[in-house]
Design an enzyme around this catalytic site. Structure first.
Site, mmCIF file in Angstrom:
data_model
loop_
_atom_site.group_PDB
_atom_site.id
_atom_site.type_symbol
_atom_site.label_atom_id
_atom_site.label_comp_id
_atom_site.label_asym_id
_atom_site.label_seq_id
_atom_site.Cartn_x
_atom_site.Cartn_y
_atom_site.Cartn_z
ATOM 1 N N ARG A 71 0.768 74.434 -61.457
ATOM 2 C CA ARG A 71 1.820 75.337 -61.915
ATOM 3 C C ARG A 71 1.476 75.852 -63.315
ATOM 4 O O ARG A 71 0.909 75.111 -64.132
ATOM 5 C CB ARG A 71 3.175 74.619 -61.985
ATOM 6 C CG ARG A 71 3.825 74.371 -60.636
ATOM 7 C CD ARG A 71 4.298 75.677 -59.984
ATOM 8 N NE ARG A 71 4.955 75.436 -58.711
ATOM 9 C CZ ARG A 71 4.354 75.492 -57.520
ATOM 10 N NH1 ARG A 71 3.066 75.781 -57.431
ATOM 11 N NH2 ARG A 71 5.046 75.293 -56.421
ATOM 12 N N HIS A 122 -2.117 83.153 -57.728
ATOM 13 C CA HIS A 122 -1.337 82.106 -57.041
ATOM 14 C C HIS A 122 -1.586 82.166 -55.516
ATOM 15 O O HIS A 122 -0.648 82.329 -54.735
ATOM 16 C CB HIS A 122 0.163 82.238 -57.353
ATOM 17 C CG HIS A 122 0.914 80.968 -57.096
ATOM 18 N ND1 HIS A 122 1.993 80.566 -57.858
ATOM 19 C CD2 HIS A 122 0.752 79.995 -56.160
ATOM 20 C CE1 HIS A 122 2.456 79.415 -57.398
ATOM 21 N NE2 HIS A 122 1.718 79.042 -56.357
HETATM 22 P P1 NAP Z 1 2.441 65.170 -54.256
HETATM 23 O O1 NAP Z 1 1.941 64.687 -52.925
HETATM 24 O O2 NAP Z 1 3.869 64.947 -54.596
HETATM 25 O O3 NAP Z 1 1.514 64.498 -55.358
HETATM 26 C C1 NAP Z 1 1.815 64.531 -56.703
HETATM 27 C C2 NAP Z 1 0.864 63.622 -57.464
HETATM 28 O O4 NAP Z 1 1.117 63.757 -58.862
HETATM 29 C C3 NAP Z 1 1.081 62.148 -57.109
HETATM 30 O O5 NAP Z 1 -0.146 61.486 -57.044
HETATM 31 C C4 NAP Z 1 1.889 61.625 -58.294
HETATM 32 O O6 NAP Z 1 1.699 60.254 -58.575
HETATM 33 C C5 NAP Z 1 1.313 62.464 -59.422
HETATM 34 N N1 NAP Z 1 2.246 62.520 -60.559
HETATM 35 C C6 NAP Z 1 3.484 63.064 -60.590
HETATM 36 N N2 NAP Z 1 4.043 62.890 -61.796
HETATM 37 C C7 NAP Z 1 3.133 62.229 -62.533
HETATM 38 C C8 NAP Z 1 3.114 61.743 -63.858
HETATM 39 N N3 NAP Z 1 4.171 61.904 -64.696
HETATM 40 N N4 NAP Z 1 2.013 61.095 -64.299
HETATM 41 C C9 NAP Z 1 0.962 60.899 -63.472
HETATM 42 N N5 NAP Z 1 0.911 61.331 -62.196
HETATM 43 C C10 NAP Z 1 1.987 61.985 -61.735
HETATM 44 O O7 NAP Z 1 2.165 66.717 -54.411
HETATM 45 P P2 NAP Z 1 1.116 67.638 -53.622
HETATM 46 O O8 NAP Z 1 1.641 67.958 -52.284
HETATM 47 O O9 NAP Z 1 -0.213 67.015 -53.731
HETATM 48 O O10 NAP Z 1 1.191 68.981 -54.497
HETATM 49 C C11 NAP Z 1 0.874 68.967 -55.875
HETATM 50 C C12 NAP Z 1 1.244 70.281 -56.524
HETATM 51 O O11 NAP Z 1 0.297 71.295 -56.168
HETATM 52 C C13 NAP Z 1 2.585 70.898 -56.114
HETATM 53 O O12 NAP Z 1 3.659 70.293 -56.777
HETATM 54 C C14 NAP Z 1 2.417 72.356 -56.512
HETATM 55 O O13 NAP Z 1 2.864 72.534 -57.835
HETATM 56 C C15 NAP Z 1 0.897 72.562 -56.453
HETATM 57 N N6 NAP Z 1 0.523 73.523 -55.393
HETATM 58 C C16 NAP Z 1 -0.035 74.714 -55.769
HETATM 59 C C17 NAP Z 1 -0.431 75.624 -54.802
HETATM 60 C C18 NAP Z 1 -1.099 76.911 -55.169
HETATM 61 O O14 NAP Z 1 -1.263 77.785 -54.310
HETATM 62 N N7 NAP Z 1 -1.542 77.083 -56.390
HETATM 63 C C19 NAP Z 1 -0.238 75.333 -53.434
HETATM 64 C C20 NAP Z 1 0.325 74.104 -53.095
HETATM 65 C C21 NAP Z 1 0.698 73.197 -54.090
HETATM 66 P P3 NAP Z 1 2.194 59.113 -57.549
HETATM 67 O O15 NAP Z 1 1.371 59.316 -56.294
HETATM 68 O O16 NAP Z 1 1.864 57.853 -58.226
HETATM 69 O O17 NAP Z 1 3.653 59.356 -57.311
HETATM 70 C C1 GLV Z 2 2.614 76.726 -53.758
HETATM 71 O O1 GLV Z 2 2.510 77.018 -54.899
HETATM 72 C C2 GLV Z 2 3.194 75.509 -53.270
HETATM 73 O O2 GLV Z 2 3.831 74.780 -54.047
HETATM 74 O O3 GLV Z 2 3.039 75.224 -52.062
#
Ligand code: NAP
Ligand code: GLV
Length: 315
Positions: A230, A278
């Site tokens: 983000r 994005h």
């Molecule tokens: P997720 O499964 O919820 O994973 C989040 C990770 O971040 C977990 O490992 C979590 O730790 C860690 N985390 C959260 N808060 C933290 C903190 N304060 N300190 C250290 N580690 C922390 O999320 P995801 O599905 O992988 O997605 C991640 C992010 O990618 C989304 O939230 C979104 O913003 C971004 N995204 C971007 C796009 C794009 O097109 N650019 C597309 C999709 C997603 P724990 O495992 O220990 O809880």
């Molecule tokens: C895209 O940014 C997502 O959070 O899936």
């Protein structure tokens, strides 16, 4: 006869058509309302499907039972102070989304690691310029901030290309061949061994602005930064400063403080920054419709839906 379940599809104008088909197919008995089809009877809406709801929308839905996010990240929804904290919020989790993001990250790691910009510049001058890798793969350490659904897949794909990979998360992880760092206390040693830093954290009060001057100073000289999470994670001016002083080699950014990225942003034309709009991973409407229909079916039966967000934690 009971009223049909009513869904409100809140997507940017022009996108509703992509979503409506798969949703109607998988939830044939439901009534699907679209904002582009005129005024909505807000009191009838049971379920909201959204990504960045406009201010006031959620407050207007008095009988809302649950919200489904069209993305993995839910910061745009939780940013609404009217979001009712007692109803379930489900985020989008799917292999297709993790896979796309992993492709994006692998591509930009390789563009940097293989020096592709150098060869692009040589081609533009019709020059045959050979050059070896600036750093062997085994010595190019990659650090992934956020080892969740997406970060873990990225780590595994990069590990399989023989890069040494570490991950940082709130809780310790056990991923074969990937060293795990956890918690605020282990951030500095994690950064110190990240030649390429990839941000895949959710945006929460704890992670906001985590890519800042202090963080960059802890990275090895010549490090490269990829932010595909983000825009709120990054202090853009600190990044430009760290690159312009030569501490960082460059960056790839997919997300920004302000989206669309304003036309006068210095990021657009910076020679060491790659900007994408994005698109690192775009939600597949069929996969999302499947997840939403399964979630609604579960909730209507009084069962929990998968991938419910922990609202207090923010992800
Ligand atoms: P997720 O499964 O919820 O994973 C989040 C990770 O971040 C977990 O490992 C979590 O730790 C860690 N985390 C959260 N808060 C933290 C903190 N304060 N300190 C250290 N580690 C922390 O999320 P995801 O599905 O992988 O997605 C991640 C992010 O990618 C989304 O939230 C979104 O913003 C971004 N995204 C971007 C796009 C794009 O097109 N650019 C597309 C999709 C997603 P724990 O495992 O220990 O809880
Ligand atoms: C895209 O940014 C997502 O959070 O899936």
């Amino acid at each position: 006869m009971a009223d049909p379940i009513t869904l409100l599809l809140d997507v940017p104008s022009g996108w509703a058509g992509h979503w409506a088909g798969p949703l109607s197919e998988l939830l044939p008995g439901a009534r699907l309302l679209r904002q582009d089809e005129g005024p909505i009877d807000t009191a009838r809406v049971d379920y909201l499907i959204t990504f960045r709801p406009r201010k006031g929308l959620i407050a207007s839905l008095a009988n809302l039972k649950a919200v489904f996010s069209l993305g993995a990240g839910v910061d745009g929804i939780l940013a609404d102070p009217d979001f009712p904290r007692d109803i379930p919020l489900m985020r989008f989790v799917d292999r297709s989304l993790s896979r796309e993001l992993a492709q994006y990250v692998v591509m930009h790691v390789l563009i940097f690691h293989r020096g592709q910009r150098y060869f692009d510049a040589a081609q533009a001058m019709n020059k045959w310029r050979q050059r070896p890798l600036l750093r062997p793969t085994e010595d190019t350490r990659i650090g992934i901030l956020g080892m969740g659904e997406i970060g873990t897949m990225c780590a595994e794909r990069l590990r399989d290309l023989d890069f040494p990979v570490t991950g940082w998360s709130r809780t310790r992880k056990s991923v074969t061949g990937v060293e795990s760092f956890s918690g605020a206390g282990e951030l500095a040693p994690f950064l110190a061994r990240s030649d390429i830093l990839v941000c895949l954290l959710p945006l929460t009060p704890e992670t906001k602005g985590i890519l800042n001057a202090k963080t960059f100073a802890l990275l090895p000289r010549g490090a490269f930064v990829i932010n595909a999470a983000r825009g709120g994670h990054l202090i853009e001016a600190d990044l430009v400063e760290a690159i312009d002083t030569g501490h960082l080699a460059g960056a790839t950014l997919d997300v920004f403080q302000h989206e669309p990225l304003p036309a006068d942003s210095v990021l657009w034309n910076h020679p060491k920054i790659t900007v994408t709009p994005h698109i690192a991973a775009i939600t597949d409407p069929r996969a999302a419709a499947r997840a939403i229909s399964e979630g609604i079916t579960a909730l209507e039966r009084g069962e929990p839906a998968a991938h419910r967000v922990n609202i207090a934690r923010g992800y």
